[in-house]
Design a protein around this motif. Structure first.
Motif, short mmCIF file in Angstrom:
data_model
loop_
_atom_site.label_atom_id
_atom_site.label_comp_id
_atom_site.label_asym_id
_atom_site.label_seq_id
_atom_site.Cartn_x
_atom_site.Cartn_y
_atom_site.Cartn_z
N ASP A 1 81.69 -7.56 33.55
CA ASP A 1 80.94 -6.48 34.19
C ASP A 1 81.86 -5.53 34.95
OD1 ASP A 1 78.44 -7.28 33.27
OD2 ASP A 1 78.23 -8.75 34.89
N TYR A 2 82.81 -4.96 34.23
CA TYR A 2 83.78 -4.04 34.83
C TYR A 2 83.38 -2.60 34.51
CZ TYR A 2 88.18 -2.06 36.39
OH TYR A 2 89.14 -1.33 37.06
N GLU A 3 83.25 -1.79 35.55
CA GLU A 3 82.83 -0.40 35.41
C GLU A 3 84.06 0.48 35.16
OE1 GLU A 3 79.45 2.13 35.37
OE2 GLU A 3 79.45 0.03 36.00
N VAL A 4 83.99 1.33 34.14
CA VAL A 4 85.08 2.25 33.80
C VAL A 4 84.62 3.67 34.08
CG1 VAL A 4 86.62 3.08 32.00
CG2 VAL A 4 85.93 0.67 32.02
N GLU A 5 85.30 4.32 34.99
CA GLU A 5 84.89 5.67 35.37
C GLU A 5 85.14 6.67 34.25
OE1 GLU A 5 85.94 9.10 38.74
OE2 GLU A 5 86.57 7.02 39.05
N ASP A 6 86.38 6.68 33.71
CA ASP A 6 86.72 7.63 32.65
C ASP A 6 88.09 7.27 32.10
OD1 ASP A 6 87.02 9.73 30.92
OD2 ASP A 6 87.03 11.30 32.45
N ALA A 7 88.15 6.61 30.95
CA ALA A 7 89.43 6.20 30.38
C ALA A 7 89.25 5.74 28.94
CB ALA A 7 90.07 5.09 31.20
N ILE A 8 90.34 5.80 28.18
CA ILE A 8 90.38 5.16 26.87
C ILE A 8 90.54 3.67 27.11
CG2 ILE A 8 91.55 5.05 24.64
CD1 ILE A 8 90.29 7.80 25.40
N VAL A 9 89.69 2.87 26.46
CA VAL A 9 89.70 1.41 26.60
C VAL A 9 90.23 0.82 25.30
CG1 VAL A 9 88.32 -0.65 27.03
CG2 VAL A 9 87.72 1.50 28.16
N VAL A 10 91.34 0.09 25.37
CA VAL A 10 91.95 -0.51 24.19
C VAL A 10 91.79 -2.02 24.27
CG1 VAL A 10 94.01 -0.66 22.75
CG2 VAL A 10 93.63 1.36 24.18
N ASN A 11 91.15 -2.60 23.27
CA ASN A 11 90.95 -4.05 23.22
C ASN A 11 92.24 -4.73 22.78
OD1 ASN A 11 90.06 -6.67 22.99
ND2 ASN A 11 88.56 -6.27 21.39
N LEU A 12 92.91 -5.43 23.68
CA LEU A 12 94.18 -6.08 23.41
C LEU A 12 93.98 -7.56 23.14
CD1 LEU A 12 96.32 -4.40 26.23
CD2 LEU A 12 96.15 -3.71 23.82
N SER A 13 93.07 -7.86 22.24
CA SER A 13 92.70 -9.25 21.99
C SER A 13 92.18 -9.40 20.57
CB SER A 13 91.60 -9.69 22.97
OG SER A 13 91.04 -10.93 22.58
N PRO A 14 92.37 -10.58 19.96
CA PRO A 14 91.77 -10.83 18.64
C PRO A 14 90.28 -11.09 18.69
CG PRO A 14 92.98 -12.76 19.39
CD PRO A 14 93.25 -11.67 20.39
N ARG A 15 89.72 -11.11 19.90
CA ARG A 15 88.28 -11.32 20.07
C ARG A 15 87.59 -10.01 20.45
NH1 ARG A 15 90.91 -15.77 21.01
NH2 ARG A 15 91.80 -15.00 22.94
N PRO A 16 86.29 -9.89 20.12
CA PRO A 16 85.58 -8.64 20.40
C PRO A 16 85.46 -8.37 21.90
CG PRO A 16 84.39 -9.96 18.79
CD PRO A 16 85.46 -10.83 19.35
N LEU A 17 85.38 -7.10 22.22
CA LEU A 17 85.07 -6.62 23.56
C LEU A 17 83.61 -6.15 23.53
CD1 LEU A 17 87.23 -4.08 25.57
CD2 LEU A 17 84.82 -3.60 25.17
N VAL A 18 82.86 -6.47 24.58
CA VAL A 18 81.45 -6.11 24.63
C VAL A 18 81.24 -5.06 25.72
CG1 VAL A 18 79.07 -6.93 24.90
CG2 VAL A 18 80.80 -8.43 23.88
N THR A 19 80.60 -3.95 25.35
CA THR A 19 80.31 -2.89 26.32
C THR A 19 78.81 -2.75 26.50
OG1 THR A 19 80.13 -1.10 24.70
CG2 THR A 19 82.33 -1.62 25.50
N GLY A 20 78.42 -2.00 27.53
CA GLY A 20 77.03 -1.59 27.67
C GLY A 20 76.20 -2.47 28.58
N ASP A 21 74.98 -2.01 28.84
CA ASP A 21 74.00 -2.72 29.65
C ASP A 21 72.76 -2.99 28.82
OD1 ASP A 21 75.40 -2.88 32.18
OD2 ASP A 21 75.14 -0.71 32.32
N GLU A 22 71.87 -1.99 28.72
CA GLU A 22 70.65 -2.16 27.95
C GLU A 22 70.93 -2.30 26.45
OE1 GLU A 22 71.26 0.41 29.89
OE2 GLU A 22 69.90 0.26 31.62
N HIS A 23 72.02 -1.67 25.99
CA HIS A 23 72.35 -1.70 24.56
C HIS A 23 73.80 -2.15 24.38
CE1 HIS A 23 68.60 0.37 23.54
NE2 HIS A 23 68.84 1.15 24.58
N PRO A 24 74.05 -3.44 24.47
CA PRO A 24 75.42 -3.94 24.31
C PRO A 24 75.98 -3.56 22.94
CG PRO A 24 73.99 -5.64 25.20
CD PRO A 24 73.10 -4.52 24.77
N ALA A 25 77.28 -3.28 22.91
CA ALA A 25 77.95 -2.90 21.67
C ALA A 25 79.31 -3.60 21.62
CB ALA A 25 78.12 -1.39 21.61
N ILE A 26 79.85 -3.67 20.41
CA ILE A 26 81.11 -4.36 20.18
C ILE A 26 82.24 -3.36 19.92
CG2 ILE A 26 82.34 -5.89 18.58
CD1 ILE A 26 80.38 -7.35 20.36
#
Length: 229
Positions: free
Chosen positions: A25-50
């Protein structure tokens, strides 16, 4: 420890650059987010996305619900950004003697951000299941070039790599030979985009790359993600 955060080595008054691990549950104000992992990153609240492994997105007031490790990067001051060489960035010709003397390509400090375990053939999209995972050292750095820069056709890397566009626009290109006229694939790189890896696994800790280059269409900053065996 959740949401463990530190500056990356290339952060300065021009570039916001953070490494965050064990995100919840980390809030990002304004930035490019790069997933540095072989596992998925999950974003969102009401509509989670991968965000898939080694891919990226641009969050503006968005939330990362969960992730192993990410880089947050953004150019926060574009005026005089091209003075990178006066802020500790190195002209790449200082490292490779054969590099063209008239090519304005500059590299930031490199940051070793930890280790990761993955199957190299999964990384290169040659298979979907992890059958032969191995440890890699993960290293990050930024590149900068002005617009209309040919950043040198090459095909040798002792590591796995991919790139994310941070500022401006460019292209990752493939060639049949070390000759611009043999171009056969042009991957457009808008801000926030990470291309698929170009290499193929050809043996234990051996990778074959096509002739390739980055071409800066505009003044550009892009992130290199390197996995070293």
């Amino acid at each position: 420890m959740e949401n463990k955060i530190r500056d990356l080595a290339f952060a300065d008054e021009f570039i916001y650059a953070k490494l965050i691990e064990n995100l919840v549950d980390y809030e990002v104000e304004d930035a490019i987010v790069v997933n540095l992992s072989p596992r998925p990153l999950v974003t969102g609240d009401e509509h989670p996305a991968i965000v898939p492994a080694w891919k990226s997105t641009w969050l503006r007031g968005g939330r990362i619900k969960s992730a192993d490790r990410v880089a947050l990067v953004k150019v926060k001051r574009a005026t005089n950004l091209g003075g990178a060489m006066f802020r500790g960035w190195d002209w790449f010709g200082n490292r490779i003697r054969s590099f063209p003397r008239d090519t304005p390509l500059f590299i930031s400090k490199q940051d070793e951000v930890g280790s990761v375990t993955t199957d190299p053939r999964v990384f290169t999209n040659e298979r979907s299941a992890h059958e032969a995972p191995q440890p890699f050292t993960l290293k990050l750095n930024l590149w900068w070039s002005p617009g209309d820069t040919d950043c040198f056709i090459h095909n040798e890397h002792p590591f796995l790599e991919t790139h994310t566009q941070i500022h401006g626009s460019g292209r990752m290109q493939k060639f049949r030979e070390r000759d611009p006229s043999t171009l056969y694939e042009d991957v457009v790189m808008p801000v926030g985009y990470s291309h698929d890896p170009f290499c193929r696994v050809t043996g234990k800790n051996e990778w074959t790359y096509p002739w390739h280059r980055y071409y800066a269409d505009t003044d550009s900053v892009w992130l290199a993600v390197e996995l070293h065996p």
